[in-house]
Write an enzyme that holds these catalytic residues in place. Structure first.
Site, PDB file in Angstrom:
ATOM      1  N   LYS A  66       0.861  -1.183   0.000  1.00 27.67           N
ATOM      2  CA  LYS A  66       0.000   0.000   0.000  1.00 27.67           C
ATOM      3  C   LYS A  66       0.899   1.237   0.000  1.00 27.67           C
ATOM      4  O   LYS A  66       1.796   1.361   0.844  1.00 27.67           O
ATOM      5  CB  LYS A  66      -0.846  -0.031   1.282  1.00 27.67           C
ATOM      6  CG  LYS A  66      -2.202   0.597   1.158  1.00 27.67           C
ATOM      7  CD  LYS A  66      -2.995   0.307   2.448  1.00 27.67           C
ATOM      8  CE  LYS A  66      -4.367   0.889   2.422  1.00 27.67           C
ATOM      9  NZ  LYS A  66      -5.019   0.782   3.734  1.00 27.67           N
TER      10      LYS A  66
HETATM   11  O1  G3P Z   1      -7.634   1.740   5.577  1.00 32.06           O
HETATM   12  C1  G3P Z   1      -7.887   3.051   5.229  1.00 32.06           C
HETATM   13  C2  G3P Z   1      -9.217   3.598   5.649  1.00 32.06           C
HETATM   14  O2  G3P Z   1     -10.198   2.619   5.545  1.00 32.06           O
HETATM   15  C3  G3P Z   1      -9.236   4.423   6.893  1.00 32.06           C
HETATM   16  O3  G3P Z   1     -10.520   4.713   7.364  1.00 32.06           O
HETATM   17  O4  G3P Z   1     -12.051   5.581   9.097  1.00 32.06           O
HETATM   18  O5  G3P Z   1      -9.588   6.072   9.265  1.00 32.06           O
HETATM   19  O6  G3P Z   1     -10.985   7.184   7.537  1.00 32.06           O
HETATM   20  P1  G3P Z   1     -10.794   5.953   8.378  1.00 32.06           P
END
Ligand code: G3P
Length: 215
Positions: A83
């Protein structure tokens, strides 16, 4: 639509994997930090549980370092994807890693043109962040829809991962827009299973069945 879980927690991964619906796992530095573990050791453990793509985020900031780190991560297990955060350096690194057969997930995608560039560089996956756009008053669902249209227009094989999902409605938006994959937090997956009318119906069937046994 493929379903990934967005966590680095082994118990959650094992539980959702046991449902028979899990296609892969995404992690990020925040999720790894929450578990207080080493990223390499943890993604190896995850790959031993789930038979599907596992995203491990590289923390390097230059192309050369990203490529080096990406190669190391990919060596951990054949299902590990690298990633990389969207930027010029990661585009260059994506081109190199993908030409070596290493799958790259370009993350932190907030515009359709970022996704187009990542796809052109050879990304196997792009991760638009739905929730974080909603957080600033933009509609994350539109981003996914626009990316799907652009990638389909030109026949890119890049798969779109709806990320930053905060609840079942985000999964619904992703699915209605034909998104390839949604990476979903554990709590949201649990919420997707339930409906009060389903629970009520089950209770009624059980009660009627018990009654009929007494007759
Ligand atoms: O893995 C990346 C993403 O899903 C992060 O989510 O909730 O931290 O914006 P969030």
């Amino acid at each position: 639509m493929k379903i990934f879980i967005d966590t680095a927690n082994l118990d959650m991964i094992k539980e959702i994997n046991s449902w028979g619906i899990l296609d892969g796992v995404t992690t990020n530095p925040s999720l790894i930090a929450k578990e207080g573990v080493d990223v390499r050791a943890r993604v190896k453990e995850i790959a031993e549980i789930v038979n599907g793509p596992i995203s491990a985020e590289a923390m390097s900031m230059t192309c050369d370092e990203m490529v080096k780190e990406g190669r190391e991560l990919a060596k951990i297990h054949p299902n590990i994807n690298v990633k990389l955060p969207m930027c010029v350096e990661s585009l260059k690194a994506t081109k190199i890693l993908s030409s070596e057969g290493i799958k790259v997930n370009v993350t932190l995608i907030f515009s359709p043109l970022q996704a187009l560039l990542a796809a052109k560089a050879g990304a196997a996956f792009v991760s638009p962040f739905i929730g974080r756009l909603d957080d600033i008053g933009q509609f994350g669902g539109d981003l996914v829809a626009q990316i799907m249209t652009i990638l389909e227009n030109y026949g890119y094989e890049t798969e779109v991962i709806a990320a930053s999902i905060r609840g079942p409605n985000h999964v619904l938006e992703a699915a209605l827009n034909g998104c390839d994959i949604a990476t979903i937090p554990y709590d949201t997956l649990k919420k997707m299973v339930s409906h009060p009318k389903t629970d009520e119906g089950i209770q009624k069937f059980i009660a009627d069945y018990e009654k009929s046994k007494k007759n």
